[in-house]
Design an enzyme around this catalytic site. Structure first.
Site, PDB file in Angstrom:
ATOM      1  N   SER A  19      52.114  26.942   7.872  1.00 38.81           N
ATOM      2  CA  SER A  19      51.921  26.012   6.851  1.00 38.81           C
ATOM      3  C   SER A  19      50.306  25.669   6.809  1.00 38.81           C
ATOM      4  O   SER A  19      49.893  25.383   5.761  1.00 38.81           O
ATOM      5  CB  SER A  19      52.782  24.530   7.588  1.00 38.81           C
ATOM      6  OG  SER A  19      52.380  23.469   6.460  1.00 38.81           O
ATOM      7  N   HIS A 235      58.157  44.487   6.031  1.00 40.73           N
ATOM      8  CA  HIS A 235      57.080  44.914   5.019  1.00 40.73           C
ATOM      9  C   HIS A 235      57.107  46.440   4.636  1.00 40.73           C
ATOM     10  O   HIS A 235      56.997  46.745   3.452  1.00 40.73           O
ATOM     11  CB  HIS A 235      55.885  44.394   5.617  1.00 40.73           C
ATOM     12  CG  HIS A 235      55.651  43.101   6.121  1.00 40.73           C
ATOM     13  ND1 HIS A 235      56.240  42.024   5.405  1.00 40.73           N
ATOM     14  CD2 HIS A 235      54.977  42.515   7.135  1.00 40.73           C
ATOM     15  CE1 HIS A 235      55.999  40.865   6.044  1.00 40.73           C
ATOM     16  NE2 HIS A 235      55.244  41.240   7.047  1.00 40.73           N
TER      17      HIS A 235
END
Length: 480
Positions: A19, A235
């Protein structure tokens, strides 16, 4: 389902590192450019005991640290969008207070859920019991979504009990990177590439995700995960799917993801001999001494911090073309890149004049620099009295130079905006996740069966020498 733009955004894990570094800066930057609807309210939640003003102060400090000043326009307005509600996901009564804080959205609610795997089930149950999982609610899921296929299914089943697939947005932040998205434009908007994008013209493909960092703050998670689960499962396999997919009918969520999952299901089961695992020991990065993995961890461990794999896709387009995949920590430089190595010309008209041709190579740089470089053969200037000289020259496109003006964005900017607006194209569907885990689990099972232990490598090197041999025995050199 009717598409809607949410007027509420609920952020779980709002006081965490993700965050601070990514989510709050991304939202502030979008707000500064007027890309967030003026009516949207952002409710943050985490276990920390804070009130609205305390969280706004926390957010301000995070933005001043991680977002450039020129992207913070209207900071006060953005901070006023934020409110906070403390929550322990294991205590169901806390969700009622959270629902009251969120209020009733006029258009819809988007949830960004970043939590430990053990908290997915109680969190989903809490959302459902408090009315925060209705038909106008969509949910974004940040990894890790399990440690294998079985645990992934448990989490996905828990989420599916409250949200249908069309309202679930599984996040792989690499898909938010501009150059990753440009890979589709490069392939499918340029006639020169697609006719050559197959086994007849491509010799091999390399995908490298290299990190210079060690464990940092991820000690507990990483030692339970390792490089295969942490990087390859998500990924790298997503990058492979974008490189190898067939042309979709159109650029929309269903068609793009249909083609990606076909690739993932076509991956051949890997033989253990076509893999290399490693674990770094003390060495030097950028001239500074760094400890070994076991020293950082504080105990002995068999967790791999490096993995190299020779993969194959068993379909018509890619039969016989090896895909060399590589990722590791404490490598010499931070880079994520895709290398497409073309075959050499079938006959050189210049060989009788002493000139040697080198195969063309396309290098797609994803981070830290976003660029595309195509190497072409050209004549060296001269009178050629002693033969013609040829050399490989780069045709380079540096993204910031090619598209002057737009800011270099954080990947989460695009993903958060797509979550709010309801576009699933750059998110991962459940069948993709399960196809990825199915392939990864088979590799781990092979390692366990043979009691494979990681080979050591010095921090600051490109991994174990066996990884170099994995490619060189096929006459291939890793692009470094």
């Amino acid at each position: 389902m009717t598409k809607f733009t949410s007027d509420r955004l609920l952020l779980f894990g709002a006081t965490g590192d993700l965050s601070r570094r990514m989510l709050l800066p991304s939202l502030c930057a979008l707000d500064a450019e007027g890309l967030l609807d003026p009516s949207i309210e952002i409710v943050a939640t985490a276990r920390s005991d804070m009130d609205d003003q305390s969280f706004r102060n926390f957010a301000r400090q995070s933005l001043e640290q991680f977002l450039p000043a020129n992207r913070r326009g209207g900071l006060a307005t953005f901070l006023n969008r934020l409110s906070y509600q403390a929550l322990d996901a294991n205590e169901m009564e806390g969700f009622k207070a959270l629902a009251e804080k969120v209020g009733k959205p006029e258009e819809g609610l988007s949830i960004f859920l970043s939590t430990a795997p053990s908290l997915f089930e109680p969190t989903i149950h809490g959302l459902q019991s408090s009315g925060l999982a209705g038909p106008n609610v969509r949910i974004g899921l940040e990894k890790p979504l399990g440690v294998d296929l079985a645990s992934s299914r448990v989490i996905n089943d828990a989420v599916a009990s409250a949200f249908p697939e069309e309202r679930i947005y599984r996040i792989d932040h690499y898909l938010g990177k501009e150059t990753v998205q440009n890979l589709l434009a490069l392939r499918f908007a340029n006639l020169m590439f697609e006719p050559l994008w197959n086994a007849a013209h491509i010799d091999h493909v390399q995908i490298t995700v290299a990190e210079t960092v060690g464990l940092e703050s991820r000690v507990g998670y990483y030692d339970d995960s390792g490089a295969l689960r942490d990087m390859v499962q998500n990924h790298i396999l997503q990058l492979l799917a974008l490189v190898a997919m067939e042309p979709p009918v159109s650029y929309d969520a269903t068609n793009v993801r249909d083609e990606k999952v076909k690739v993932l299901r076509s991956l051949r089961k890997v033989n253990v001999s076509e893999t290399v695992t490693g674990q770094y020991r003390a060495g030097a990065i950028s001239g500074g001494a760094v400890p070994g993995y076991d020293e950082e961890l504080g105990k002995d461990s068999n967790t791999e911090t490096f993995v190299a794999i020779k993969a194959h896709i068993d379909n018509w387009r890619w039969q016989g073309v090896p895909f060399y995949l590589r990722t590791g920590k404490r490598l010499p430089r931070r880079t994520t890149e895709i290398v497409v190595q073309f075959r050499n010309v079938p006959h050189s008209i210049f060989s009788g004049r002493g000139a040697k041709t080198v195969p063309n190579r396309l290098v797609i740089g994803i981070q830290p620099e976003e660029n595309i470089t195509l190497s072409l053969m050209a004549k060296i200037p001269g009178l050629d009295r002693e033969g013609i000289g040829l050399r490989s020259v780069p045709l380079a496109i540096t993204m910031p130079d090619a598209f002057a003006g737009p800011q270099r964005r954080i990947a989460y900017e695009r993903l958060l905006l797509d979550l709010i607006e309801g576009d699933q194209t750059l998110f991962v569907r459940r069948d993709e996740v399960e196809a990825q885990w199915d392939w990864i689990d088979a590799i781990r099972a092979g390692w366990d069966e043979q009691a494979l232990e990681p080979k050591t490598y010095t921090a600051g090197s490109w991994g174990p020498s066996a990884a170099i041999a994995l490619a060189e025995r096929d006459g291939v050199t890793w692009h470094e």
